[in-house]
Design an enzyme around this catalytic site. Structure first.
Site, PDB file in Angstrom:
ATOM      1  CB  CYS A  23      -0.926  -0.009   1.203  1.00 14.66           C
ATOM      2  SG  CYS A  23      -1.944  -1.496   1.330  1.00 14.66           S
ATOM      3  CG  ASP A  74      -7.938  -3.983  -4.262  1.00 12.78           C
ATOM      4  OD1 ASP A  74      -7.250  -3.995  -3.214  1.00 12.78           O
ATOM      5  OD2 ASP A  74      -9.170  -4.138  -4.264  1.00 12.78           O
ATOM      6  CB  CYS A 154       0.064   6.606  10.712  1.00  8.86           C
ATOM      7  SG  CYS A 154      -1.275   6.819   9.518  1.00  8.86           S
TER       8      CYS A 154
END
Length: 250
Positions: A23, A74, A154
């Site tokens: 990602c 994806d 995060c």
């Protein structure tokens, strides 16, 4: 920011390896990986938003990095289900294709600051855990035996961090939690059933504590390395890192 740089060092990519950034956008960690490899090897970067993929390519071009190949794809579909050989080297990929994988997962982002107000609903916050598990499952299958998988977010929620580690260790018996280098963040948070030893192998960066404004920087010249690390963890975003090694073929 500090944790985003640390996570790439924890991955510890080596020249000549094939690395997957599952990602990847906007590509800061991707380019850092390529730089640590001295631009020798292959770094595959995936993201499903096309303009963000273009940003990765721009950053690679700007930094003169030739080992990066970015695709609009994806990550949950990155595993090739049929075993026909893929000559083009484009996603989806055959099982056990990568030496190391970074899954800097989509998350609720609650470690970001400053953030004085937010409009998240509980449904939105809880929607990330299933997606993270889908991506993690794909990552484990794409990783070679002996390969390294680093999972990071995060955010600060237990559900997206320590609970995911506990789930992964149960779901994939061939994964082993690993100590991290460098270890700059604090240990993991209790509440997910992990042992004290396992919590020490995780890294959590705390966004809520900031250093005193009147700290005398001159006094830091003779400070112990432990004190410097303690200070470094007092002014950064909230972040979480876990490192695994895949012991054998799944």
């Amino acid at each position: 920011n500090l944790p985003s740089a640390v996570v790439t060092h924890v991955l510890d990519p080596q020249p000549g390896e094939k690395i997957l950034d599952l990602c990847a956008a906007p590509g800061g960690k991707t380019t850092h990986i390529a730089a640590l490899m001295h631009d020798q090897g292959e770094v595959i970067a995936l993201d499903k938003i096309s303009n963000k993929v273009e940003k990765i390519k721009q950053n690679a071009l700007l930094l003169g990095l030739n080992s990066i190949r970015a695709f609009c794809f994806d990550g949950t579909k990155a595993l090739k289900l049929d075993m026909v050989k893929d000559a083009e080297g484009e996603p989806p990929f055959l099982p056990e294709s990568f030496d190391r994988i970074l899954l800097d997962a989509p998350c609720s982002g609650m470690g970001q600051r400053p953030n004085m107000a937010c409009s998240w609903t509980l449904k939105e916050v809880t929607s990330y855990q299933p997606l993270q598990r889908k991506l993690f499952t794909v990552a484990v299958k794409l990783l070679k035996p002996g390969g390294v998988l680093v999972y990071s977010t995060c955010t600060i929620t237990l559900a997206e961090n320590e609970e995911q580690v506990a789930w992964a260790l149960t779901a994939f018996p061939d994964l082993q939690l690993q100590p991290q280098e460098p270890q700059i963040g604090g240990e993991g948070m209790m509440g997910a059933g992990l042992s004290f030893e396992q919590l020490k192998q995780l890294q959590r960066f705390d966004p809520s504590v900031v250093p005193l404004q009147d700290t005398d920087t001159d006094s830091l010249r003779d400070a112990r390395i432990e004190d410097m690390i303690w200070l470094a963890n007092k002014d950064c975003i909230g972040f979480f890192i876990a490192k695994f090694v895949k012991c054998k073929s799944t």
